[in-house]
Design a protein around this motif. Structure first.
Motif, PDB file in Angstrom:
ATOM      1  N   LEU A  50       0.823  -1.212   0.000  1.00 31.85           N
ATOM      2  CA  LEU A  50       0.000   0.000   0.000  1.00 31.85           C
ATOM      3  C   LEU A  50       0.857   1.262   0.000  1.00 31.85           C
ATOM      4  CD1 LEU A  50      -2.894  -0.980   2.411  1.00 31.85           C
ATOM      5  CD2 LEU A  50      -2.975  -0.693  -0.066  1.00 31.85           C
ATOM      6  N   LEU A  51       1.954   1.235   0.719  1.00 31.38           N
ATOM      7  CA  LEU A  51       2.869   2.372   0.730  1.00 31.38           C
ATOM      8  C   LEU A  51       3.424   2.613  -0.670  1.00 31.38           C
ATOM      9  CD1 LEU A  51       4.102   4.342   2.805  1.00 31.38           C
ATOM     10  CD2 LEU A  51       6.005   2.772   3.022  1.00 31.38           C
ATOM     11  N   TRP A  52       3.851   1.533  -1.347  1.00 31.85           N
ATOM     12  CA  TRP A  52       4.364   1.657  -2.710  1.00 31.85           C
ATOM     13  C   TRP A  52       3.271   2.096  -3.676  1.00 31.85           C
ATOM     14  CZ3 TRP A  52       2.820  -1.660  -6.786  1.00 31.85           C
ATOM     15  CH2 TRP A  52       3.471  -1.412  -7.993  1.00 31.85           C
ATOM     16  N   PHE A  53       2.086   1.527  -3.556  1.00 34.21           N
ATOM     17  CA  PHE A  53       1.003   1.846  -4.487  1.00 34.21           C
ATOM     18  C   PHE A  53       0.558   3.296  -4.354  1.00 34.21           C
ATOM     19  CE2 PHE A  53      -3.470   1.763  -5.891  1.00 34.21           C
ATOM     20  CZ  PHE A  53      -3.270   1.314  -7.188  1.00 34.21           C
ATOM     21  N   MET A  54       0.362   3.767  -3.144  1.00 32.85           N
ATOM     22  CA  MET A  54      -0.084   5.151  -2.942  1.00 32.85           C
ATOM     23  C   MET A  54       0.995   6.154  -3.380  1.00 32.85           C
ATOM     24  SD  MET A  54      -3.080   4.834  -2.013  1.00 32.85           S
ATOM     25  CE  MET A  54      -4.111   3.517  -1.446  1.00 32.85           C
ATOM     26  N   HIS A  55       2.241   5.870  -3.063  1.00 32.74           N
ATOM     27  CA  HIS A  55       3.311   6.747  -3.537  1.00 32.74           C
ATOM     28  C   HIS A  55       3.425   6.649  -5.057  1.00 32.74           C
ATOM     29  CE1 HIS A  55       4.689   7.013   0.658  1.00 32.74           C
ATOM     30  NE2 HIS A  55       5.169   8.185   0.264  1.00 32.74           N
ATOM     31  N   GLY A  56       3.172   5.461  -5.613  1.00 29.60           N
ATOM     32  CA  GLY A  56       3.213   5.299  -7.064  1.00 29.60           C
ATOM     33  C   GLY A  56       2.183   6.155  -7.763  1.00 29.60           C
ATOM     34  N   ILE A  57       0.996   6.242  -7.200  1.00 26.75           N
ATOM     35  CA  ILE A  57      -0.040   7.091  -7.792  1.00 26.75           C
ATOM     36  C   ILE A  57       0.419   8.552  -7.816  1.00 26.75           C
ATOM     37  CG2 ILE A  57      -2.362   8.006  -7.439  1.00 26.75           C
ATOM     38  CD1 ILE A  57      -3.143   5.232  -6.377  1.00 26.75           C
ATOM     39  N   VAL A  58       0.975   8.997  -6.708  1.00 32.19           N
ATOM     40  CA  VAL A  58       1.423  10.398  -6.627  1.00 32.19           C
ATOM     41  C   VAL A  58       2.586  10.652  -7.579  1.00 32.19           C
ATOM     42  CG1 VAL A  58       2.491  12.115  -5.114  1.00 32.19           C
ATOM     43  CG2 VAL A  58       0.617  10.702  -4.279  1.00 32.19           C
ATOM     44  N   PHE A  59       3.600   9.787  -7.542  1.00 31.49           N
ATOM     45  CA  PHE A  59       4.779  10.002  -8.382  1.00 31.49           C
ATOM     46  C   PHE A  59       4.458   9.836  -9.860  1.00 31.49           C
ATOM     47  CE2 PHE A  59       7.667   8.745  -4.638  1.00 31.49           C
ATOM     48  CZ  PHE A  59       7.686  10.049  -4.206  1.00 31.49           C
ATOM     49  N   ALA A  60       3.536   8.941 -10.210  1.00 29.82           N
ATOM     50  CA  ALA A  60       3.143   8.785 -11.611  1.00 29.82           C
ATOM     51  C   ALA A  60       2.442  10.040 -12.110  1.00 29.82           C
ATOM     52  CB  ALA A  60       2.242   7.567 -11.774  1.00 29.82           C
ATOM     53  N   GLY A  61       1.580  10.615 -11.284  1.00 30.59           N
ATOM     54  CA  GLY A  61       0.912  11.859 -11.669  1.00 30.59           C
ATOM     55  C   GLY A  61       1.882  13.005 -11.848  1.00 30.59           C
ATOM     56  N   VAL A  62       2.836  13.103 -10.944  1.00 30.36           N
ATOM     57  CA  VAL A  62       3.840  14.168 -11.044  1.00 30.36           C
ATOM     58  C   VAL A  62       4.717  13.955 -12.265  1.00 30.36           C
ATOM     59  CG1 VAL A  62       5.877  15.151  -9.910  1.00 30.36           C
ATOM     60  CG2 VAL A  62       3.819  14.683  -8.588  1.00 30.36           C
ATOM     61  N   GLN A  63       5.104  12.714 -12.505  1.00 30.21           N
ATOM     62  CA  GLN A  63       5.956  12.407 -13.660  1.00 30.21           C
ATOM     63  C   GLN A  63       5.251  12.749 -14.966  1.00 30.21           C
ATOM     64  OE1 GLN A  63       9.090  11.492 -13.926  1.00 30.21           O
ATOM     65  NE2 GLN A  63       8.992  11.257 -16.133  1.00 30.21           N
ATOM     66  N   PHE A  64       3.973  12.387 -15.071  1.00 32.27           N
ATOM     67  CA  PHE A  64       3.234  12.677 -16.297  1.00 32.27           C
ATOM     68  C   PHE A  64       3.024  14.181 -16.465  1.00 32.27           C
ATOM     69  CE2 PHE A  64      -0.797  12.986 -18.746  1.00 32.27           C
ATOM     70  CZ  PHE A  64      -0.287  12.503 -19.934  1.00 32.27           C
ATOM     71  N   ALA A  65       2.726  14.868 -15.378  1.00 30.49           N
ATOM     72  CA  ALA A  65       2.553  16.319 -15.455  1.00 30.49           C
ATOM     73  C   ALA A  65       3.846  17.000 -15.884  1.00 30.49           C
ATOM     74  CB  ALA A  65       2.088  16.863 -14.108  1.00 30.49           C
ATOM     75  N   TRP A  66       4.972  16.535 -15.347  1.00 30.46           N
ATOM     76  CA  TRP A  66       6.257  17.103 -15.739  1.00 30.46           C
ATOM     77  C   TRP A  66       6.512  16.861 -17.227  1.00 30.46           C
ATOM     78  CZ3 TRP A  66      10.757  14.827 -17.582  1.00 30.46           C
ATOM     79  CH2 TRP A  66      11.842  15.671 -17.661  1.00 30.46           C
TER      80      TRP A  66
END
Length: 108
Positions: A50-66
């Motif tokens: 869950l820690l990896w999945f929730m951080h993955g959602i955040v980092f994936a969104g930031v990566q795509f926005a960048w």
């Protein structure tokens, strides 16, 4: 497959990879005694997932926005549209005290 979908999937995979590295560093450096908590709990694997999945959602969104914002034209300014210039003008508003009759109506 459309190019935008390929770019989205690529950036989501990158974001989840970064999240995996981030969670691994959290566990390796034992931040807030996290490794000890996870390793001694019977639900430790679920917590790490869950820690990896929730951080993955955040980092994936930031990566795509960048990635999307990096596609902007660096040589020019805004593209298209006409500039709008606002000139604010003060407006006089009269403020009057309520009459005796209006005060009585409010009290009812």
């Amino acid at each position: 497959m459309p190019e935008l979908v390929k770019m989205y999937i690529r950036n989501v995979v990158i974001g989840f990879g970064i999240a995996g590295a981030f969670v691994a560093m959290l566990l390796w450096f034992n931040v807030m005694n996290l490794w000890s908590l996870v390793s001694t709990s019977d639900a430790g694997l679920l917590a790490v997932f869950l820690l990896w999945f929730m951080h993955g959602i955040v980092f994936a969104g930031v990566q795509f926005a960048w990635a999307v914002m990096a596609m902007a034209d660096k040589n020019g300014g805004p593209r298209g549209g006409t500039p709008v210039e606002h000139q604010f003008q003060p407006v006089r508003v009269r403020a009057e005290a309520p009459t005796q009759q209006q005060r009585q109506l409010r009290r009812r």
